[in-house]
Design an enzyme around this catalytic site. Structure first.
Site, PDB file in Angstrom:
ATOM      1  N   ASN A 276      84.585   7.918 148.397  1.00  0.00           N
ATOM      2  CA  ASN A 276      84.935   9.655 147.649  1.00  0.00           C
ATOM      3  C   ASN A 276      83.494  10.409 148.080  1.00  0.00           C
ATOM      4  O   ASN A 276      82.545  10.198 147.326  1.00  0.00           O
ATOM      5  CB  ASN A 276      85.196   9.301 146.288  1.00  0.00           C
ATOM      6  N   TRP A 277      83.885  11.200 149.136  1.00  0.00           N
ATOM      7  CA  TRP A 277      82.851  12.003 149.344  1.00  0.00           C
ATOM      8  C   TRP A 277      82.540  13.109 148.745  1.00  0.00           C
ATOM      9  O   TRP A 277      81.457  13.702 148.792  1.00  0.00           O
ATOM     10  CB  TRP A 277      82.911  12.316 150.934  1.00  0.00           C
ATOM     11  N   LYS A 278      83.174  13.426 147.806  1.00  0.00           N
ATOM     12  CA  LYS A 278      83.250  14.802 146.745  1.00  0.00           C
ATOM     13  C   LYS A 278      82.979  15.762 147.522  1.00  0.00           C
ATOM     14  O   LYS A 278      83.570  16.056 148.701  1.00  0.00           O
ATOM     15  CB  LYS A 278      82.060  14.227 145.915  1.00  0.00           C
TER      16      LYS A 278
ATOM     17  N   HIS B 117      90.339  12.596 139.171  1.00  0.00           N
ATOM     18  CA  HIS B 117      88.845  12.087 138.942  1.00  0.00           C
ATOM     19  C   HIS B 117      88.112  12.753 137.969  1.00  0.00           C
ATOM     20  O   HIS B 117      88.544  13.799 137.433  1.00  0.00           O
ATOM     21  CB  HIS B 117      88.152  12.627 140.343  1.00  0.00           C
TER      22      HIS B 117
ATOM     23  N   GLU C  39      85.627  14.131 137.441  1.00  0.00           N
ATOM     24  CA  GLU C  39      85.027  15.575 137.830  1.00  0.00           C
ATOM     25  C   GLU C  39      86.113  16.632 137.751  1.00  0.00           C
ATOM     26  O   GLU C  39      85.659  17.716 137.368  1.00  0.00           O
ATOM     27  CB  GLU C  39      84.091  15.433 139.085  1.00  0.00           C
TER      28      GLU C  39
ATOM     29  N   GLU D  61      86.659   4.170 136.477  1.00  0.00           N
ATOM     30  CA  GLU D  61      85.551   4.728 136.557  1.00  0.00           C
ATOM     31  C   GLU D  61      84.977   5.100 135.150  1.00  0.00           C
ATOM     32  O   GLU D  61      85.165   6.248 134.624  1.00  0.00           O
ATOM     33  CB  GLU D  61      85.495   6.019 137.546  1.00  0.00           C
TER      34      GLU D  61
ATOM     35  N   GLY E 234      77.161   8.265 139.234  1.00  0.00           N
ATOM     36  CA  GLY E 234      75.932   9.035 139.824  1.00  0.00           C
ATOM     37  C   GLY E 234      74.765   9.062 138.685  1.00  0.00           C
ATOM     38  O   GLY E 234      73.829   9.754 139.134  1.00  0.00           O
TER      39      GLY E 234
ATOM     40  N   SER F 276      78.346   4.134 140.459  1.00  0.00           N
ATOM     41  CA  SER F 276      77.022   3.539 141.052  1.00  0.00           C
ATOM     42  C   SER F 276      77.238   1.906 141.701  1.00  0.00           C
ATOM     43  O   SER F 276      76.385   1.269 141.332  1.00  0.00           O
ATOM     44  CB  SER F 276      76.126   3.477 139.788  1.00  0.00           C
TER      45      SER F 276
ATOM     46  N   GLY G 155      80.859   6.562 145.585  1.00  0.00           N
ATOM     47  CA  GLY G 155      80.505   7.979 145.382  1.00  0.00           C
ATOM     48  C   GLY G 155      79.137   8.142 146.638  1.00  0.00           C
ATOM     49  O   GLY G 155      79.122   7.973 147.632  1.00  0.00           O
ATOM     50  N   GLY G 156      78.002   7.929 145.938  1.00  0.00           N
ATOM     51  CA  GLY G 156      76.833   8.405 146.670  1.00  0.00           C
ATOM     52  C   GLY G 156      76.706   7.324 147.942  1.00  0.00           C
ATOM     53  O   GLY G 156      76.310   7.833 149.020  1.00  0.00           O
TER      54      GLY G 156
END
Ligand code: 13P
Length: 250
Positions: free
Chosen positions: A9-11, A94, A96, A166, A172, A212, A233-234
């Site tokens: 998930n590149w966000k 998500h 976010e 999640e 993150g 993470s 993510g990251g």
């Protein structure tokens, strides 16, 4: 047997040019991947990403989809637009989106139904916040997200659905749920799905862990019985890290 699915998930990261470069770096590193590999990229990078993954086993994903076919929905993107760009998977709900953009179980439900009706495969996110966890509300929160978010979703629909668990406090933050903990909570989600939609549906459903996840903890997490993949993510923004997760078995 559930086929593991590792999705990035590149966000809100990577321009189209950056996306192309990252995918070209990634391709040889995941060429022999055993899990299904999905890249959920920003809308503006979809076309370039679709071209870049041509001839590979990598699948294309988006980060949201509108519940309506078309019309006056400023800032939204339709299923047809995504399909035209070659999208197969779409992240829905998500944390976010829930936290910053007013996404609710009801809107998650509407988006999911539209995705399914159009032949997109939803990756539906659920998870508790730190406060909810500390108040021992994790199960209650997850139950509500599943019961309300998946209202009127049928057993057959689940053939095309992936759930991503999640825990919001692990996103993150560098804090990962312990593998045992994640397995237990995902086991709870699975048991809930079995109870509502039937044993077989629950058994076949792929449930990812997200929060993470990185090369150093992927193997341990993936070894757990209930964990069928990761939503990354990251670590999805660096080819070597993402490939390290995809190739967790090596
Ligand atoms: P991180 O891997 O950066 O914690 O993000 C997880 C996530 O939100 C994936 O959807």
């Amino acid at each position: 047997m559930r086929k593991p699915i590792i999705a990035g998930n590149w966000k809100m990261n990577k321009t189209a040019a950056e996306a192309e470069a990252l995918i070209n770096e990634l391709k040889p590193l995941v060429a022999k991947s055993k899990p299904e590999v999905v890249l959920c990229v920003p809308y503006t990078a979809l076309w370039v990403a679709g071209k870049a993954i041509e001839g590979t086993k990598i699948k294309l994903g988006a980060e949201n989809v509108a519940w309506a076919d078309s019309g006056a929905f400023t800032g939204e993107i339709s299923a047809d637009m995504l399909l035209e760009a070659g999208v197969e998977y779409v992240i829905i709900g998500h944390s976010e989106r829930r936290q910053y953009f007013g996404e609710t179980d009801e809107t998650v439900n509407k988006r999911m139904k539209q995705a399914l009706a159009k032949g997109l495969k939803p990756i539906v996110c659920v998870g508790e916040t730190l406060t909810e966890r500390e108040k021992n509300k994790t199960k209650r929160v997850l139950k509500k997200q599943i019961v309300d978010g998946f209202k009127d979703i049928t057993a057959e629909d689940f053939d095309n659905i992936v759930i991503a668990y999640e825990p919001v406090w692990a996103i993150g933050t560098g804090k990962t749920a312990t593998a045992e903990d994640a397995n237990k909570t995902i086991g709870y989600i699975r048991s809930l799905v079995k109870k509502i939609w039937g044993q077989e549906v629950g058994k076949a459903l792929r449930i990812q862990y997200g929060g993470s996840m990185k090369p150093s903890n992927a193997k341990e997490l993936m070894a757990e019985r209930n964990i069928d993949g990761g939503l990354i993510g990251g670590a999805a923004l660096k080819a070597a890290d993402f490939a390290g997760i995809v190739n967790y078995k090596d």
